[in-house]
Design a protein around this motif. Structure first.
Motif, PDB file in Angstrom:
ATOM      1  N   HIS A 126      49.892  45.591  42.268  1.00 11.23           N
ATOM      2  CA  HIS A 126      49.086  45.605  41.036  1.00 11.23           C
ATOM      3  C   HIS A 126      47.906  46.749  41.351  1.00 11.23           C
TER       4      HIS A 126
ATOM      5  N   HIS B 294      50.197  41.536  44.596  1.00  9.04           N
ATOM      6  CA  HIS B 294      49.362  40.060  43.912  1.00  9.04           C
ATOM      7  C   HIS B 294      49.918  38.900  44.609  1.00  9.04           C
TER       8      HIS B 294
ATOM      9  N   HIS C 234      36.731  39.213  39.632  1.00  8.03           N
ATOM     10  CA  HIS C 234      37.455  40.709  39.340  1.00  8.03           C
ATOM     11  C   HIS C 234      38.013  40.390  38.026  1.00  8.03           C
TER      12      HIS C 234
ATOM     13  N   HIS D 221      40.807  40.929  36.321  1.00  9.21           N
ATOM     14  CA  HIS D 221      42.136  41.682  36.512  1.00  9.21           C
ATOM     15  C   HIS D 221      42.673  42.280  35.353  1.00  9.21           C
TER      16      HIS D 221
ATOM     17  N   HIS E 199      39.642  36.414  38.570  1.00  8.60           N
ATOM     18  CA  HIS E 199      39.591  35.657  39.981  1.00  8.60           C
ATOM     19  C   HIS E 199      38.573  36.156  41.012  1.00  8.60           C
TER      20      HIS E 199
HETATM   21 CU    CU Z   1      44.129  39.994  40.375  1.00  7.97          CU
END
Ligand code: CU
Ligand code: CU
Lengths: 386, 330
Positions: free
Chosen positions: A246, A353, B83, B85, B125
């Motif tokens: 990621h 991740h 964050h 994502h 998160h």
């Molecule tokens: Cu993440």
């Protein structure tokens, strides 16, 4: 390229938490250290490749080239090897232990990212480190002409400004200890404690290529670019596990999978993702582009940057932050914090991740993690695969 | 374009599993609109997963993170971050990576700013020591709604993306994580934990394991999102699936085929507009991935939703438990 010589040798990997791990790897010269991953093989579609393997290990070693047809070994078609009981022990002809040689040749038909690795006892030899990447340039590749500096050829929409390769792997120190000691290792209990990008665990992934204290891990994993540039990111899953990689900062556009352009006739099959699952033996060719949000000192951010004394910066004793919200600027960093920020560049994490894998034996930060650094200005010589 | 002002607190709390287990968590609590003098009382009341963060395409989101500290672990003065994502073209200041910008110490606030342009399903998160903070529960769902819904000709209708074929009548969250009770106990007890020994024995859907997933009452205040999915025959149901665990998961609904319309907050459309959506009976996805799927509710009945990795349909080894829920068509 035409001809490349590889030596299978032993060596010692270094992990950031101070471990030294015996491994097997490929070296580029008889007196060069074994390296993880093995030397990058750079080829061109349609041009014959010959790889001469010399095996300095005490076990037979062979070479497998993923995605390549009609491989010749020792002058004839490469063939699986069986022991006297008729049991397979190598996918292709081997270089005998203790100095044996074998020559492999093939003509890559397609451009893209591929893997090579030992085909002899691969459940042990691949995790031990006998793997590397093969990048095949399109036949019309010409880095001097932007329209021909592509992953898949002129007109395929795969032009790039800079390119980087990230090879994933896993290390179970117990396998390496047992192999060094010549004691049995239950391979089905494979349990990695380290996860690697280009053979290194974070934070070593962010060090430059060729640092002196990592002689067996010469390839860094830092991604560097300027805003708006097209960055070709090549992922190659060399290990035995799957890794969801990621990147922060933006999605990537996946343009090639397993060394094949994602295009069917005139239909474009490329797609954007924020996480891709890199499976064993799989490769992804992607274009990453970061263009930012347009904030500058003249067009300031709509929030107030609090006094850094009230916030945490570099609690681990170091930071990659510039101290400024703006690209190319530097701001305040607390006294006593070491800043690795060079020129006000932005850093975006790129990581697995499965967060367990961004540790070194359980300790964060580590493992399969690196940074994408966006500089306001960057030497054109950065991000060239060699 | 509206201004969305939200405030989340970072703190600790407890969740329960149906076998009577109680597990210490870190997590977020919604402080939006809570008067300043009542903020302190929200310490220790983290929820799993965190409060839903949602915005419309083009909105300006001002999200304040307040670090309330950990009443159960007052010794622990960890910072936290948020964050988002998958936010495209983010700058480090609002990306929530402590190593690349800043984090929020106990007792402090920080405002994150987002102007989302790409609709879809995301996640947020904490990114401070993420292997610990994510597993401990600092995770939440995030939805960006398409501008298409604001066009007069589509007034009152709902879409996953700026694409009329992604219309739906009802939407549900399918937010999957795991829970390793040993890790949680070690953190609660100020013990070290070797994260390479991570071995969850609970598999959570919206923060709950079965049969808590099929409860819809108020009995789980710290796990407020039921796993039940209701629909009437013929209705189009959008499932927003998020994997914020450390394992890959394989979700299936017995008797219902799912049309995948988006992955990682990207509509499944080709560069030239080609419809690249596809049908699946099983959704396989990894940590850090999201999938938007739509199905048409069939005839009335109960359709089990579960993890096809059957060992994840258990609570500490006992069947049925874990990642199991129901689609109830009535
Ligand atoms: Cu993440
Ligand atoms: Cu946190």
């Amino acid at each position: 390229m035409a001809t490349v010589d590889l030596w299978a040798k032993e060596g010692y990997l270094s992990t950031p938490d101070g471990n030294s791990i015996y491994f097997w790897g490929f070296a580029a010269a008889a007196d060069a250290p074994a390296q993880l991953p093995g030397p990058l093989l750079l080829a061109r579609a349609g041009e014959r490749v010959t790889v001469n393997l010399t095996n300095l290990l005490a076990v037979p070693v062979s070479l497998v080239f993923s995605g390549q047809g009609r491989i010749e070994a020792g002058g004839g078609p490469a063939r699986p090897q069986y022991d006297p009981d008729g049991r397979l022990f190598s996918f292709t002809d081997v270089a005998a232990p203790d100095g044996g040689t074998m020559s492999y040749s093939f003509t890559p038909a397609f451009p893209g990212t591929f893997l090579y690795h030992s085909g002899a006892n691969p459940p042990v030899q691949v995790p031990m480190g006998l793997y590397g990447a093969l990048v095949v340039r399109p036949a019309d590749y010409d880095p001097a002409l932007p329209a021909y500096k592509t992953a898949y050829g002129f007109g395929t929409g795969t032009e790039f400004d800079r390119e980087y390769l990230l090879v994933t792997g896993e290390i179970d120190p117990e396998l390496h200890r047992a192999t060094a000691a010549g004691t049995p290792y239950p391979i089905h209990r494979f349990k990695p404690r380290y996860w690697t990008l280009n053979g290194r665990c974070a934070p070593d992934t962010m060090l430059p290529d060729g640092v002196a204290h990592l002689p067996h891990q010469p390839r860094g994993a830092m991604i560097m670019a300027q805003p708006g540039e097209r960055v070709l990111l090549r992922y190659a899953g060399a290990g035995v596990d799957s890794h969801p990689l990621h990147p922060h900062g933006n999605h990537t556009r996946i343009v090639g999978l397993d060394g094949r352009l994602l295009q069917n006739g005139t239909a474009d099959l490329s797609y954007k993702r924020f996480t891709v699952l890199v499976n064993p033996g799989q490769t992804y060719d992607q274009i990453f582009q970061w263009s930012g949000l347009g904030f500058t000192p003249e067009n300031p951010i709509p929030t107030v940057l609090p006094n850094i004394r009230n916030l945490a910066v570099g609690e681990a004793g170091w930071t990659m932050w510039s101290g400024s919200p703006y690209l190319g600027r530097k701001g305040d960093i607390p006294v006593g914090v070491v800043s690795y920020n060079e020129a006000g560049e932005y850093h975006f994490m790129l990581h697995s991740h499965e967060e367990v894998k961004i540790t070194n034996w359980g300790e964060f930060p580590g493992g399969m993690m690196t940074m994408i650094a966006i500089f306001s200005s960057l030497d054109p010589g950065v991000g060239v695969l060699t | 374009m509206a201004i969305v002002a939200r405030r989340f607190g970072a703190t600790d709390g407890r969740v329960r599993t149906p076998d009577g287990g109680e597990h210490y968590i870190f997590g977020f609590v919604d402080l939006t609109g809570v008067p300043e003098e009542e903020i302190f009382a929200r310490r220790g009341r983290a929820q799993l997963p965190g409060p839903l963060l949602e915005a419309d395409e083009g909105d300006e989101v001002f999200l304040t993170l307040t670090n309330l500290g950990m009443p159960t672990r007052p010794d622990l003065d960890d910072s936290h971050t948020i964050h988002w994502h998958g936010f495209p073209n983010q700058i480090p200041l609002w990306d929530g990576v402590p190593e690349a910008s800043l984090s929020v110490p106990v007792g402090r606030d920080f405002v994150y700013y987002y102007r989302p342009r790409d609709p879809g399903t995301y996640m947020y998160h904490c990114h401070f020591e993420p292997v610990e903070h994510i597993q401990m529960g600092m995770v939440g769902p995030l939805i960006v709604r398409p501008a298409l819904e604001k066009r007069p000709e589509f007034a009152g209708r709902r879409f996953a993306y700026n694409d009329p074929t992604t219309e739906y009548d009802r939407e549900y969250l399918v937010f999957v994580t795991e829970l390793d009770a040993d890790a949680h106990a070690a953190v609660a007890g100020v013990q070290g934990f070797d994260w390479t020994e991570y071995r969850p024995e609970y598999w959570l859907l919206n923060g709950r394991s079965y049969p808590d997933t099929v409860r819809s009452g108020p009995e789980l205040p710290r796990q407020p999102y039921s796993g039940l999915i209701f629909a009437s025959p013929g209705e189009k149901v959008l499932l927003r699936c998020v994997n914020l665990g450390y394992q890959q998961h394989s979700l299936t609904i017995l008797g219902i085929t799912l049309r995948v319309v988006g992955v990682d907050a990207q509509p499944l459309r080709g560069k030239n507009g080609e419809d690249l959506s596809y049908y699946k009976n099983t959704l396989y996805f990894a940590g850090g991935q999201t999938m938007d799927v739509i199905f048409t509710a069939p005839e009335p009945g109960v359709y089990p939703l579960f993890n096809r990795n059957y060992h994840k349909n258990t609570n500490a080894g006992r069947t049925f438990g874990g990642m199991v829920s129901e689609v109830r068509v009535e």
